[in-house]
Design a protein around this motif. Structure first.
Motif, PDB file in Angstrom:
ATOM      1  N   LEU A 138       1.576   6.699  -7.127  1.00 37.40           N
ATOM      2  CA  LEU A 138       0.530   7.326  -7.491  1.00 37.40           C
ATOM      3  C   LEU A 138       0.721   8.995  -7.385  1.00 37.40           C
ATOM      4  O   LEU A 138       0.622   9.768  -8.448  1.00 37.40           O
ATOM      5  N   LEU A 139       1.449   9.043  -6.296  1.00 35.68           N
ATOM      6  CA  LEU A 139       1.911  10.774  -6.080  1.00 35.68           C
ATOM      7  C   LEU A 139       3.017  10.950  -7.002  1.00 35.68           C
ATOM      8  O   LEU A 139       3.173  11.941  -7.654  1.00 35.68           O
ATOM      9  N   HIS A 172       0.932   4.120  -2.826  1.00 36.46           N
ATOM     10  CA  HIS A 172       0.864   5.400  -2.709  1.00 36.46           C
ATOM     11  C   HIS A 172       2.025   6.445  -3.268  1.00 36.46           C
ATOM     12  O   HIS A 172       1.735   7.293  -3.849  1.00 36.46           O
ATOM     13  N   ARG A 173       3.242   5.852  -3.046  1.00 37.71           N
ATOM     14  CA  ARG A 173       4.230   6.644  -3.786  1.00 37.71           C
ATOM     15  C   ARG A 173       4.222   6.696  -5.165  1.00 37.71           C
ATOM     16  O   ARG A 173       4.520   7.874  -6.025  1.00 37.71           O
ATOM     17  N   GLU A 192       0.753  -1.496  -0.055  1.00 39.22           N
ATOM     18  CA  GLU A 192       0.016   0.188   0.048  1.00 39.22           C
ATOM     19  C   GLU A 192       0.858   1.152  -0.061  1.00 39.22           C
ATOM     20  O   GLU A 192       0.516   2.281  -0.520  1.00 39.22           O
ATOM     21  N   ALA A 193       2.031   1.027   0.772  1.00 39.89           N
ATOM     22  CA  ALA A 193       2.791   2.468   0.738  1.00 39.89           C
ATOM     23  C   ALA A 193       3.591   2.562  -0.410  1.00 39.89           C
ATOM     24  O   ALA A 193       3.601   3.899  -0.996  1.00 39.89           O
ATOM     25  N   ASP A 194       3.908   1.625  -1.302  1.00 38.38           N
ATOM     26  CA  ASP A 194       4.511   1.579  -2.710  1.00 38.38           C
ATOM     27  C   ASP A 194       3.467   2.135  -3.633  1.00 38.38           C
ATOM     28  O   ASP A 194       3.974   2.962  -4.475  1.00 38.38           O
TER      29      ASP A 194
END
Length: 131
Positions: free
Chosen positions: A50-51, A47-48, A43-45
């Motif tokens: 996506l940004l 999110h990165r 999920e963190a990857d």
């Protein structure tokens, strides 16, 4: 029935059976914790990435809105998005048609291996267009 056979039936679980059951539960819990950890990492990857995609898209939108013929070459600049520090690399190159230029935006994060996002588009020379 004798008194001895009644004692055997009401005896319960042995210590070995309890230890085997606890071992099975421990393995199942460890697997569950690993799955939850992997899910949080994924999920963190995501999110990165996506940004980073938004940041690359913003750079291309700014170039389009400037209505300027992009200069050839490679430039690197900060393109942070949200609370994530990002670096953009803009590469402008020629094409077989001199009225077009290829623009590629690659987004990386310091301390992160590889590109988080990469977008490419073609720009036409609006200044040489006849109306």
């Amino acid at each position: 029935m004798t008194a001895t056979s009644n004692k055997r039936k009401s005896r319960g679980f042995t210590m070995i059976e309890v230890l085997v059951a606890l071992a099975i539960i421990a393995v199942a819990l460890a697997a569950s914790m690993r799955a939850v950890g992997n899910l949080a990492s994924s999920e963190a990857d995501l999110h990165r990435r996506l940004l980073a995609g938004w940041s690359a898209d913003n750079v291309l939108a700014e170039l389009r809105l400037a209505h300027a013929w992009p200069s050839l070459g490679v430039t690197q600049f900060d393109c942070s998005e949200g609370n994530l520090v990002l670096m953009c690399t803009q590469s402008v190159s020629t094409t077989p048609n001199p009225l077009f230029r290829r623009v590629q935006i690659s987004v990386t994060a310091p301390g992160h291996k590889g590109n988080l996002a990469q977008l490419m588009t073609m720009f036409d020379d609006e200044t040489s267009r006849s109306l």
